[in-house]
Design a protein around this motif. Structure first.
Motif, mmCIF file in Angstrom:
data_model
loop_
_atom_site.group_PDB
_atom_site.id
_atom_site.type_symbol
_atom_site.label_atom_id
_atom_site.label_comp_id
_atom_site.label_asym_id
_atom_site.label_seq_id
_atom_site.Cartn_x
_atom_site.Cartn_y
_atom_site.Cartn_z
ATOM 1 N N VAL A 3 -50.012 67.776 62.741
ATOM 2 C CA VAL A 3 -50.095 68.264 61.182
ATOM 3 C C VAL A 3 -49.898 69.560 61.550
ATOM 4 C CG1 VAL A 3 -51.529 68.854 59.383
ATOM 5 C CG2 VAL A 3 -51.721 66.572 60.615
ATOM 6 N N VAL A 10 -48.406 63.104 54.678
ATOM 7 C CA VAL A 10 -48.986 62.350 55.876
ATOM 8 C C VAL A 10 -49.289 60.941 55.728
ATOM 9 C CG1 VAL A 10 -50.435 64.309 56.991
ATOM 10 C CG2 VAL A 10 -51.363 63.195 54.851
ATOM 11 N N SER A 34 -55.824 66.406 56.278
ATOM 12 C CA SER A 34 -54.600 67.053 56.562
ATOM 13 C C SER A 34 -54.237 67.729 55.249
ATOM 14 C CB SER A 34 -53.511 66.019 56.903
ATOM 15 O OG SER A 34 -54.189 65.052 58.024
ATOM 16 N N ALA A 90 -50.950 70.188 54.173
ATOM 17 C CA ALA A 90 -49.797 69.012 53.929
ATOM 18 C C ALA A 90 -49.911 68.735 52.113
ATOM 19 C CB ALA A 90 -50.287 67.779 54.651
#
Ligand SMILES: Cc1cc2nc3c(=O)[nH]c(=O)nc-3n(C[C@H](O)[C@H](O)[C@H](O)COP(=O)(O)OP(=O)(O)OC[C@H]3O[C@@H](n4cnc5c(N)ncnc54)[C@H](O)[C@@H]3O)c2cc1C
Ligand SMILES: Nc1ncnc2c1ncn2[C@@H]1O[C@H](COP(=O)(O)O)[C@@H](O)[C@H]1O
Lengths: 265, 322
Positions: free
Chosen positions: A42, A60, A75, A80
């Protein structure tokens, strides 16, 4: 460019991890979290995004039970943009080949939706720890694979990785689209900031079933996996032996006496 | 008996001990055929025959080109198609596992990695392979089988005691045709590592490891290792600090070792470190903190400063060796 990071929700390694009577991992016994090794993936995706500029999207993707959405949440908090959760009871007990099939089909769906240029994975999940899914995805998606990068760099449509192997350090390059995996040598992953945590609440997470990605329930799960666990047995825990203190410099001699008694000298 | 393909693990043409172990395992399941990717020297062929290789398939490395892993997997998958072996054994290194993963997808076969033992089912020679793995940081032992396709098994070092058996070792050159999709990732540089002169970490009978407690000075660790003929290892804290190269890291994201003797010095014993050494036969720890968790699993421990204990121990060992 578009990046998809595959992240796994795993039982906490510091907890008391166990198997169930059917020899599958007891995922209820121990709290789960985003596999620490996937945090590095990530992180690299976010660094690439930061270098590429704002039109880069990081998605993700996780395959796992209901609570696996926590791995996506973390994440998203790190930065993200959106999440995809493949959730279906039929997936339980899938082995690596079956899991890679589900991931590949989900990635195929993402590809036909907005597409992706780069799929990033961790070096291995902290529970299964096989480290084989990225290579399997490369095969199934028929795109090149560059695994175990200790550094990764995107330059136009070229990706360069450095692989710190046992007998040599190898540098390699490939042209996008690509599946890559990165190791914990790529550098510490960021912590979610307060702003990141707030922003994550507004990000979308789509949930897909097997039917959504065109996988038959009979293709996956415990009974249709390619491998079978025949038995699991807890190893007797190690017990502490004699501990001496090095008072007056006696430790070294005691140590060497022990080694001699065990015939190491 | 069916063939069992063993992908030869070698460095610059010289066959590694893991290959002898895999050939030994292969004989339990069928007839071992070595697959050698590289220039086969007489020495290498001899080593393969000595451990029972009935056939040696040779693949010209030049035909594979300067690409990462995929072409190797493609050739091996082609061989699986033409030979229909009882199993495929590769060494459980990063590259070996990637080859195994790719071959598994290509041949629609089940894969098992990190096997610490492989036995024929029911102990009957020629039986289907049953693998043993050590999971969850070495706290569980798992037995598994492959239920679909050709069993593709990645075998860890020290999974078997190499046993000699004369094999015919008939050499067969394998014709190679590589698809363009396997040529996607191209190697642009290879920088070989200097050999340390010490035993290979995953193969060594004794490992002496140092952690943050060394404060960056690995000399006492190396000296003790040399007096014992041991390999040197390091914790991640030591590697992250730049004190020792990553290829010597022991633990979850480094090497998993299972030597006869493991000596942990200046290492606290975090779960991720234990994952790499917990199955060692005998564990010894030197740590100045008597509360360090490493003592919970040590067969023998010294509470003390490694900078004084290790040199004194090394001196004592040298003295006793005479
Ligand atoms: C995803 C993940 C993967 C990881 N993978 C690994 C891995 O593969 N391998 C690994 O090792 N770790 C790994 N870790 C890190 C692990 O959690 C620990 O942080 C690490 O093992 C600590 O290393 P250490 O024991 O050397 O350092 P510390 O925990 O700081 O311990 C140092 C020890 O040295 C002792 N000491 C200090 N001075 C002296 C002296 N003069 N003499 C004697 N003793 C002294 C101290 O009492 C202390 O016990 C991983 C962590 C994560 C999250
Ligand atoms: N269930 C999963 N969902 C999403 N990604 C996964 C899953 N399992 C494995 N991966 C990815 O594949 C990598 C290697 O996993 P493994 O082969 O299981 O060790 C992980 O670091 C993840 O990036």
């Amino acid at each position: 460019m578009n990046i998809v990071v595959c992240v796994k929700y795993v039982p906490d390694a510091t907890g008391d991890r166990r198997f169930k009577p059917d020899n599958t991992v007891d995922r209820a016994a121990v709290d789960g979290l985003l596999s620490e090794l996937d945090e590095y993936a990530v992180e690299q995706a976010l660094q690439i995004k930061e270098k590429q500029g704002d039109d880069t999207e990081v998605t993700v993707l996780t395959v796992g039970p209901e609570r696996a959405v926590e791995a996506i949440r973390k994440s998203l908090q790190m930065g993200a943009d959106r999440g995809v959760h493949v959730l279906d009871d039929a997936i339980a007990g899938s082995d690596a080949l079956a899991t890679s099939l589900v991931l590949a089909q989900a990635l195929a769906k993402v590809r036909s939706a907005g597409g992706w240029d780069l799929v990033l994975c961790g070096m291995g999940s902290t529970d299964g720890a096989m480290g084989v899914i990225p290579a399997m995805l490369s095969e199934r998606l028929d795109v090149p694979g560059a695994t175990f990068g200790s550094s990764i760099e995107v330059d136009g449509d070229t990706v360069r990785i450095r692989r710190d192997g046992d007998t040599a350090t190898v540098t390699a390059e490939a042209v996008l689209p690509l599946v890559a995996s990165v190791t914990d040598m790529t550098g510490e992953a960021r912590y979610p900031s307060f702003k990141g945590i707030m922003a994550a609440k507004k990000k979308t997470v789509e949930t897909w079933s097997l039917a959504d990605i065109g996988v038959e329930p009979s293709q996956v799960g415990l009974s249709s996996s390619w491998t079978a666990v025949e038995s699991t047995e807890a190893r007797p825990p190690r017990t502490a032996g004699e501990v001496v203190s090095d008072e007056g410099g006696s430790g070294a001699k005691a140590l060497v006496d022990f080694l001699t008694s065990k015939k190491f000298i | 008996m069916s063939e069992v393909l063993v992908l030869v693990d070698h460095v610059g043409g010289s066959v590694r001990k893991t290959t002898h172990e895999m050939l030994t395992i292969a004989r339990r399941i069928g007839e071992p055929s070595a697959v050698f990717i590289g220039q086969l020297s007489d020495d290498a062929a001899g080593a393969l025959r000595q451990y029972g290789a009935a056939k040696i398939y040779v693949v010209d490395p030049n035909a594979l080109g300067p690409y990462l892993v995929a072409p190797k997997a493609e050739v091996l998958a082609q061989l699986v198609g033409s030979v229909t072996p009882a199993a495929v054994l590769v060494s459980s290194s990063a590259e070996g596992k990637e080859v195994a993963a790719r071959v598994a997808v290509r041949t629609d076969s089940g894969i098992i990695t990190d096997a610490v033992d492989v036995q024929p089912e029911g102990g009957t020679p020629g039986g289907a392979p049953v693998t043993t793995q050590s999971v969850f940081a070495g706290s569980y032992t798992v037995q598994a089988t492959v239920t679909r396709g050709t069993p593709i098994i990645a075998v860890k070092p020290n999974a078997a005691t190499p046993e000699r058996a004369e094999g015919a070792g008939t050499v067969e050159n394998v014709p190679v045709s590589i698809s363009s999709s396997a040529k996607g990732a191209r190697m642009t540089g290879v920088e070989p590592k200097k050999a340390s002169g010490r035993p290979e970490l995953t193969e060594a009978a004794i490992v002496v490891a140092g952690g943050r407690g060394t404060g960056g000075n690995f000399e006492p660790v190396e000296a003790l290792a040399d007096s014992l003929g041991a390999a040197v290892g390091a914790s991640r804290a030591a590697v992250d600090s730049g004190w020792y190269p990553h290829s010597f890291q022991i633990g979850q994201t480094g090497k998993v070792v299972s030597p006869q003797l493991y000596v942990a010095t200046g290492i606290s014993g975090a779960i991720q470190h234990r994952a790499g050494m917990q199955t060692s036969k005998t564990i010894v720890a030197v740590n100045k903190d008597e509360e360090a968790p490493i003592f919970e699993l040590a067969d023998f421990g010294v509470v003390g400063d490694l900078h004084t204990v290790l040199p004194a121990a090394t001196e004592e060992i040298e003295k006793r060796k005479g």
